[in-house]
Enzyme design. Structure first.
Site, PDB file in Angstrom:
ATOM      1  N   SER A  13       0.832  -1.195   0.000  1.00  0.00           N
ATOM      2  CA  SER A  13       0.000   0.000   0.000  1.00  0.00           C
ATOM      3  C   SER A  13       0.876   1.258   0.000  1.00  0.00           C
ATOM      4  O   SER A  13       1.664   1.466  -0.910  1.00  0.00           O
ATOM      5  CB  SER A  13      -0.948  -0.057   1.203  1.00  0.00           C
ATOM      6  N   HIS A  72      -2.285  -1.209  -4.381  1.00  0.00           N
ATOM      7  CA  HIS A  72      -3.739  -1.179  -4.559  1.00  0.00           C
ATOM      8  C   HIS A  72      -4.201   0.267  -4.489  1.00  0.00           C
ATOM      9  O   HIS A  72      -3.419   1.178  -4.243  1.00  0.00           O
ATOM     10  CB  HIS A  72      -4.450  -2.063  -3.530  1.00  0.00           C
TER      11      HIS A  72
END
EC number: 3.4.21.92
Length: 202
Positions: free
Chosen positions: A101, A126
Site C-alpha cells: 500500500s 492497490h
C-alpha cells in the site's frame, strides 16, 4: 521481558569515551532511516524531520530508507514521498519484508536506479482505501470525490516512476496485487534485487 530499543556505543569525533545511544540514533548518524511500521502522522513527521536535518547537515551524501511496512494513511505517506523528492540528496529505498500500500508508494519514490528489494521481500499495490484520514472524533471519513483525486495522484506517480502505461497501473490498482522482488523489478517499482550471500546486485 521487553528490553526496549537496543543500545550501542558511539564515540563523537574528538571524544575519548564512547556513549551509549539507541541503535536507531546511531544508524541515523550514518544516514540510514527506517520505516518499520504502519504509516501515520507521527512516523511521517519523524522521517521528514530526519531527512530535512540530514540534508541541511550534508546535502551531498545519499540517504537510505529501509522499508518494512504494511502501509497506512495516505496523506502522511504522500508527505514522506514529497519530502524525498524535495531534499537535495538522493534517497535510496530498500524493501525488506513487506512494502504494501503506502509502503510500496514510498518505495517507488526512491531515486530511480537506487530502489532495491531484498530477495524474499514482498510488494503490494492497490487503490487508496477510505480509512486514509483520521477525524478528530476518531472516525474515518473520506468523501468519494477526494478519494478519486487521491487515486489519480497515486496512479500518476506510479505511471511516472515505473514507466508502465496508465492502463496497466490503473488495472493493477483495482485490487490487491502482490509481487515478489523480481516481479516488482519487472514492474518498475524497484530497480535492483539484492543477491543473497554477496554484496552485489542484479
Amino acid at each position: 521481558m521487553p528490553i526496549g530499543v537496543p543500545k550501542v556505543p558511539f564515540r563523537s569525533p574528538g571524544e575519548e569515551d564512547a556513549i551509549w545511544v539507541d541503535v536507531y540514533n546511531r544508524l541515523h548518524r550514518e544516514r540510514l532511516l527506517f520505516l518499520g511500521q504502519e504509516v501515520d502522522s507521527e512516523i511521517s513527521n519523524q522521517l521528514i524531520g530526519l531527512m530535512v536535518y540530514l540534508s541541511i547537515e550534508d546535502d551531498t551524501r545519499d540517504l537510505y530508507l529501509f522499508i518494512n511496512s504494511p502501509g497506512g494513511w495516505v496523506i502522511p505517506g504522500i508527505a514522506i514521498y514529497d519530502t524525498m523528492q524535495f531534499v537535495p540528496p538522493d534517497v535510496h529505498t530498500i524493501c525488506m519484508g513487506l512494502a504494501a500500500s503506502m509502503g510500496s508508494f514510498i518505495l517507488v519514490g526512491g531515486e530511480i536506479t537506487k530502489r532495491l528489494a531484498f530477495p524474499h521481500a514482498r510488494v503490494m499495490i492497490h487503490q487508496p482505501a477510505s480509512s486514509f484520514y483520521e477525524a478528530q472524533t476518531g472516525e474515518f471519513i473520506l468523501e468519494a470525490e477526494e478519494l478519486l483525486k487521491l487515486r489519480e495522484t497515486l496512479t500518476r506517480v506510479y505511471v511516472q516512476r515505473t514507466g508502465n502505461p496508465l492502463w496497466v497501473v490503473s488495472e493493477d490498482m483495482e485490487r490487491d496485487v502482490f509481487m515478489s522482488a523480481t516481479e516488482a523489478q519487472a514492474h518498475g517499482i524497484v530497480d535492483l534485487v539484492a543477491v543473497e550471500n554477496s554484496g552485489d546486485f542484479t
